[in-house]
Design a protein around this motif. Structure first.
Motif, PDB file in Angstrom:
ATOM      1  N   PRO A  10      15.531 -16.538  33.426  1.00 43.54           N
ATOM      2  CA  PRO A  10      14.565 -15.432  33.376  1.00 43.54           C
ATOM      3  C   PRO A  10      13.254 -15.895  32.761  1.00 43.54           C
ATOM      4  CG  PRO A  10      16.229 -15.178  31.661  1.00 43.54           C
ATOM      5  CD  PRO A  10      16.654 -16.347  32.498  1.00 43.54           C
ATOM      6  N   ILE A  11      12.145 -15.547  33.389  1.00 42.86           N
ATOM      7  CA  ILE A  11      10.827 -15.940  32.887  1.00 42.86           C
ATOM      8  C   ILE A  11      10.029 -14.688  32.513  1.00 42.86           C
ATOM      9  CG2 ILE A  11       8.681 -17.140  33.452  1.00 42.86           C
ATOM     10  CD1 ILE A  11      10.267 -18.923  35.330  1.00 42.86           C
ATOM     11  N   PHE A  12       9.688 -13.897  33.508  1.00 42.72           N
ATOM     12  CA  PHE A  12       9.000 -12.634  33.240  1.00 42.72           C
ATOM     13  C   PHE A  12       9.870 -11.509  33.781  1.00 42.72           C
ATOM     14  CE2 PHE A  12       5.569 -15.800  33.817  1.00 42.72           C
ATOM     15  CZ  PHE A  12       5.008 -15.738  32.546  1.00 42.72           C
ATOM     16  N   ASN A  13      10.502 -10.781  32.878  1.00 45.32           N
ATOM     17  CA  ASN A  13      11.391  -9.691  33.302  1.00 45.32           C
ATOM     18  C   ASN A  13      11.440  -8.652  32.184  1.00 45.32           C
ATOM     19  OD1 ASN A  13      13.388  -7.993  34.208  1.00 45.32           O
ATOM     20  ND2 ASN A  13      14.702  -9.630  34.973  1.00 45.32           N
ATOM     21  N   ASN A  14      10.546  -7.675  32.253  1.00 47.44           N
ATOM     22  CA  ASN A  14      10.497  -6.635  31.230  1.00 47.44           C
ATOM     23  C   ASN A  14      11.742  -5.764  31.226  1.00 47.44           C
ATOM     24  OD1 ASN A  14       7.942  -7.461  30.373  1.00 47.44           O
ATOM     25  ND2 ASN A  14       6.899  -6.126  31.860  1.00 47.44           N
ATOM     26  N   GLY A  15      12.459  -5.760  32.350  1.00 43.70           N
ATOM     27  CA  GLY A  15      13.673  -4.946  32.423  1.00 43.70           C
ATOM     28  C   GLY A  15      14.744  -5.418  31.450  1.00 43.70           C
ATOM     29  N   LEU A  16      14.762  -6.717  31.129  1.00 44.82           N
ATOM     30  CA  LEU A  16      15.759  -7.229  30.182  1.00 44.82           C
ATOM     31  C   LEU A  16      15.559  -6.614  28.800  1.00 44.82           C
ATOM     32  CD1 LEU A  16      15.832 -11.008  31.179  1.00 44.82           C
ATOM     33  CD2 LEU A  16      17.424  -9.190  31.849  1.00 44.82           C
ATOM     34  N   GLN A  17      14.309  -6.541  28.351  1.00 45.49           N
ATOM     35  CA  GLN A  17      14.032  -5.932  27.050  1.00 45.49           C
ATOM     36  C   GLN A  17      14.346  -4.441  27.076  1.00 45.49           C
ATOM     37  OE1 GLN A  17      13.092  -7.477  24.109  1.00 45.49           O
ATOM     38  NE2 GLN A  17      13.568  -5.435  23.301  1.00 45.49           N
ATOM     39  N   ALA A  18      14.057  -3.792  28.200  1.00 44.53           N
ATOM     40  CA  ALA A  18      14.368  -2.362  28.316  1.00 44.53           C
ATOM     41  C   ALA A  18      15.866  -2.125  28.241  1.00 44.53           C
ATOM     42  CB  ALA A  18      13.799  -1.811  29.626  1.00 44.53           C
ATOM     43  N   ASN A  19      16.655  -2.986  28.912  1.00 49.37           N
ATOM     44  CA  ASN A  19      18.116  -2.857  28.840  1.00 49.37           C
ATOM     45  C   ASN A  19      18.623  -3.031  27.411  1.00 49.37           C
ATOM     46  OD1 ASN A  19      18.498  -2.365  31.570  1.00 49.37           O
ATOM     47  ND2 ASN A  19      18.670  -4.541  32.074  1.00 49.37           N
ATOM     48  N   LEU A  20      18.036  -3.970  26.680  1.00 49.24           N
ATOM     49  CA  LEU A  20      18.435  -4.171  25.282  1.00 49.24           C
ATOM     50  C   LEU A  20      18.062  -2.958  24.438  1.00 49.24           C
ATOM     51  CD1 LEU A  20      19.604  -5.908  23.043  1.00 49.24           C
ATOM     52  CD2 LEU A  20      17.372  -7.020  22.823  1.00 49.24           C
ATOM     53  N   ASP A  21      16.876  -2.409  24.662  1.00 44.93           N
ATOM     54  CA  ASP A  21      16.458  -1.212  23.916  1.00 44.93           C
ATOM     55  C   ASP A  21      17.403  -0.048  24.187  1.00 44.93           C
ATOM     56  OD1 ASP A  21      14.339  -2.649  22.929  1.00 44.93           O
ATOM     57  OD2 ASP A  21      12.879  -1.864  24.382  1.00 44.93           O
ATOM     58  N   ILE A  22      17.804   0.109  25.445  1.00 43.60           N
ATOM     59  CA  ILE A  22      18.730   1.185  25.799  1.00 43.60           C
ATOM     60  C   ILE A  22      20.065   0.990  25.096  1.00 43.60           C
ATOM     61  CG2 ILE A  22      20.085   2.169  27.696  1.00 43.60           C
ATOM     62  CD1 ILE A  22      17.681   1.609  29.518  1.00 43.60           C
ATOM     63  N   ALA A  23      20.579  -0.249  25.111  1.00 48.10           N
ATOM     64  CA  ALA A  23      21.871  -0.527  24.481  1.00 48.10           C
ATOM     65  C   ALA A  23      21.819  -0.262  22.984  1.00 48.10           C
ATOM     66  CB  ALA A  23      22.288  -1.974  24.758  1.00 48.10           C
ATOM     67  N   GLN A  24      20.721  -0.633  22.337  1.00 51.02           N
ATOM     68  CA  GLN A  24      20.596  -0.396  20.902  1.00 51.02           C
ATOM     69  C   GLN A  24      20.460   1.093  20.593  1.00 51.02           C
ATOM     70  OE1 GLN A  24      17.244  -2.978  20.113  1.00 51.02           O
ATOM     71  NE2 GLN A  24      18.562  -4.688  19.477  1.00 51.02           N
ATOM     72  N   ALA A  25      19.756   1.822  21.445  1.00 49.88           N
ATOM     73  CA  ALA A  25      19.646   3.272  21.255  1.00 49.88           C
ATOM     74  C   ALA A  25      21.007   3.945  21.426  1.00 49.88           C
ATOM     75  CB  ALA A  25      18.632   3.849  22.248  1.00 49.88           C
ATOM     76  N   GLN A  26      21.773   3.479  22.410  1.00 49.58           N
ATOM     77  CA  GLN A  26      23.120   4.026  22.587  1.00 49.58           C
ATOM     78  C   GLN A  26      23.984   3.750  21.362  1.00 49.58           C
ATOM     79  OE1 GLN A  26      24.309   2.115  26.240  1.00 49.58           O
ATOM     80  NE2 GLN A  26      23.686   3.857  27.499  1.00 49.58           N
ATOM     81  N   GLN A  27      23.831   2.563  20.782  1.00 51.65           N
ATOM     82  CA  GLN A  27      24.602   2.243  19.580  1.00 51.65           C
ATOM     83  C   GLN A  27      24.261   3.210  18.445  1.00 51.65           C
ATOM     84  OE1 GLN A  27      23.292  -0.856  17.007  1.00 51.65           O
ATOM     85  NE2 GLN A  27      25.335  -1.785  16.865  1.00 51.65           N
ATOM     86  N   GLU A  28      22.956   3.466  18.240  1.00 50.26           N
ATOM     87  CA  GLU A  28      22.547   4.391  17.182  1.00 50.26           C
ATOM     88  C   GLU A  28      23.118   5.788  17.427  1.00 50.26           C
ATOM     89  OE1 GLU A  28      20.928   3.783  14.362  1.00 50.26           O
ATOM     90  OE2 GLU A  28      21.022   1.652  14.871  1.00 50.26           O
ATOM     91  N   ARG A  29      23.069   6.221  18.674  1.00 45.88           N
ATOM     92  CA  ARG A  29      23.620   7.547  18.995  1.00 45.88           C
ATOM     93  C   ARG A  29      25.112   7.604  18.719  1.00 45.88           C
ATOM     94  NH1 ARG A  29      26.149   9.187  23.545  1.00 45.88           N
ATOM     95  NH2 ARG A  29      25.424   7.381  24.727  1.00 45.88           N
ATOM     96  N   LEU A  30      25.841   6.574  19.114  1.00 46.33           N
ATOM     97  CA  LEU A  30      27.293   6.580  18.952  1.00 46.33           C
ATOM     98  C   LEU A  30      27.702   6.410  17.490  1.00 46.33           C
ATOM     99  CD1 LEU A  30      28.171   4.574  22.154  1.00 46.33           C
ATOM    100  CD2 LEU A  30      28.757   6.959  21.681  1.00 46.33           C
ATOM    101  N   ILE A  31      26.892   5.751  16.683  1.00 44.54           N
ATOM    102  CA  ILE A  31      27.157   5.717  15.241  1.00 44.54           C
ATOM    103  C   ILE A  31      27.083   7.128  14.676  1.00 44.54           C
ATOM    104  CG2 ILE A  31      26.190   5.006  13.013  1.00 44.54           C
ATOM    105  CD1 ILE A  31      25.427   2.347  14.289  1.00 44.54           C
ATOM    106  N   ALA A  32      26.034   7.859  15.090  1.00 43.17           N
ATOM    107  CA  ALA A  32      25.896   9.244  14.623  1.00 43.17           C
ATOM    108  C   ALA A  32      27.044  10.115  15.123  1.00 43.17           C
ATOM    109  CB  ALA A  32      24.550   9.815  15.079  1.00 43.17           C
ATOM    110  N   GLU A  33      27.470   9.905  16.366  1.00 43.85           N
ATOM    111  CA  GLU A  33      28.582  10.691  16.910  1.00 43.85           C
ATOM    112  C   GLU A  33      29.883  10.363  16.191  1.00 43.85           C
ATOM    113  OE1 GLU A  33      28.810  10.215  21.118  1.00 43.85           O
ATOM    114  OE2 GLU A  33      26.935  11.292  21.511  1.00 43.85           O
TER     115      GLU A  33
END
Length: 492
Positions: A350-373
């Motif tokens: 991977p060289i230029f792929n903003n979608g990879l960072q977006a996928n990581l952000d989504i996964a981390q947000a899901q983790q925060e939500r599931l910790i709260a749940e």
């Protein structure tokens, strides 16, 4: 020097592939939730474990066990949960296969007709047969950075979460059906009490009428007796509606009319159920509840998704290979001259792929939500058990007080009737005693039903189910873990 570096890198990559232990996922640790350390009155000596009987042994009533079994066989919510669990299990099996090379074999025959206009001998058609047999490796990814391993761990955790969710639904069905059954029994007993009281009021009215005819009673006594009879008749109509509603609710849970269930009419009573609990229980036992375990496994799945998203930033290597034989004659297909092979390694960087960072952000947000749940699930479990255990300590005193009240009101009614017959009291005193006794009997029935419902709800809140289970403090695991006894036994 370069050759040495390549050799070292190859050895390192091979060790990663063989061990399969590299992962970029966060460690699986249970979040610390701010709740009391124990339930009960002895904070210095909480019990870290307790044993719950299987529901088949917990409910002493054959009728209750029969309607619960009917509900477990037909309840739509449970069927949906079990089907969802099977669906997630299939996804896990598919994802797990990516950890291993996919090898397939193929045997084929190709017959081709060439045009006479392009063949080497003009005007002559040519038909050519080609036979082939091969074994191939289909695009196997070397999991150097744990992406495939993390996806497999996520799928496993999701499956374990679904099994606990199904177990939670099953426990809810058991609890709801038991409470609905005993509510129906209690409504039946209240209706019987109303019918008995109505019969008693009618006898009293007939007696007053006779006394009036002989000049002993007054018109006021007769009017008061008629009013008392009408009051009980109205209350009986209310109990009939409550009985019909309880019957309808129970039939909805079991999925069929009660007339189609073989019930012992002699056992339509509220049987006491003992839930033997220590005075002080460690709140760690809540970690064995299926809803808490389900939330925990969902959190582990989110951790694994973070690992997969992180690994996607690094190069991935895939291998496709094939070995076999090919010939225009079937007889010499497997000769050494017919041997064919291919080896196609490929690397994705991977060289230029903003979608990879977006996928990581989504996964981390899901983790925060599931910790709260997860924290919410533990807090709700604690609040539920705390309230039910508090109720448990008060119902025994309330039951004893109501039983004493019924005895006192019964004695009062006998004395009032004796005084009235002796001409020492008005009939109003008898009516008041009759109504107070009826009210006390109703309160006793309601307290018995409420106490029974509290025991059933506490049994469910602590995680009781298909098998006798020991609830104890759970270790902090670093890998997705399932409650094997609960996951297998509760969802069969």
């Amino acid at each position: 020097m370069t050759k040495s570096i390549v050799t070292s890198f190859t050895a390192l990559a091979a060790s990663f592939v063989l061990s399969g232990c590299l992962t970029m996922a966060p460690d699986n640790e249970r979040p610390q939730v701010a709740i009391e350390k124990n339930f009960g009155q002895q904070p210095e000596a909480p019990h870290a474990s307790l044993t719950l009987e299987a529901w088949q042994d917990f409910f002493p009533d054959d009728n209750a066990r029969r309607v619960i079994q009917e509900a477990l066989q037909s309840n739509t919510d449970l069927r949906i949960a079990l089907a969802r669990m099977s669906e997630v299990e299939g996804r896990y099996q598919i994802q797990r296969e990516a950890l291993f090379p996919s090898v397939q074999s193929e045997v084929s025959q190709t017959r081709t007709k060439n045009s006479a206009n392009v063949f080497t001998i003009p005007g002559v058609d040519s038909i050519q047969d080609v036979y082939s047999a091969s074994v191939g490796l289909t695009s196997y990814e070397l999991d150097l950075f744990g992406r495939v391993r993390s996806l497999s761990d996520s799928a496993l955790a999701q499956y374990l979460s679904s099994t606990e969710a199904a177990r939670s639904v099953r426990l809810s069905v058991i609890s709801q059906t038991a409470n609905a059954y005993y509510s129906w029994v209690s409504a039946n007993r209240s209706l019987n009490l109303a019918e008995k009281t109505l019969h008693s009021r009618q006898e009293s009215l007939d007696l007053i009428q006779k006394r009036l005819d002989t000049g002993i009673a007054s018109e006021l006594d007769l009017a008061q007796a008629q009013a008392s009879l009408a009051t009980v008749r109205a209350q009986k109509a209310q109990f009939e509606r409550a009985h019909a509603a309880a019957k309808s609710a129970l039939e909805l849970l079991i999925g069929k009319p009660l007339s189609q269930v073989r019930l012992d009419q002699q056992q339509l009573q509220l049987n006491e159920m003992a839930l033997d609990l220590p005075d002080s229980i460690s709140s760690e036992v809540l970690l064995s509840r299926p809803d808490v375990l389900s939330a925990e496994q969902s959190l582990y799945a989110a951790n694994a998704n973070i690992g997969a998203a992180r690994a996607a930033f690094f190069p991935s290597i895939s291998i496709t290979g094939q070995y076999g034989y090919s010939s225009t004659e079937f007889d010499n297909l497997f000769d050494s001259e017919s041997n064919t092979w291919s080896f196609i390694p490929s690397i994705r960087i991977p060289i230029f792929n903003n979608g990879l960072q977006a996928n990581l952000d989504i996964a981390q947000a899901q983790q925060e939500r599931l910790i709260a749940e997860y924290e919410k699930a533990v807090q709700q479990a604690f609040a539920e058990v705390y309230q039910l255990m508090t109720n448990r300590t008060t119902y025994s005193g309330e039951l004893e007080a109501n039983r004493s009240l019924v005895k006192a009101q019964s004695k009062r009614l006998k004395l009032a009737e004796a005084k009235y017959k002796a001409g020492l009291a008005s009939y109003l005193e008898v009516l008041n005693a009759q109504q107070d006794k009826f009210t006390a009997e109703q309160a006793l029935l309601e307290t018995e039903r409420a106490q029974l419902a509290n025991v059933i709800s506490l049994y469910k809140a602590l995680g009781g189910g298909d098998k006798a289970v020991v609830l104890s403090q759970q270790p902090h695991n670093d890998e997705p873990q399932g409650d094997s006894e609960g996951s297998s036994g509760e969802t069969e």
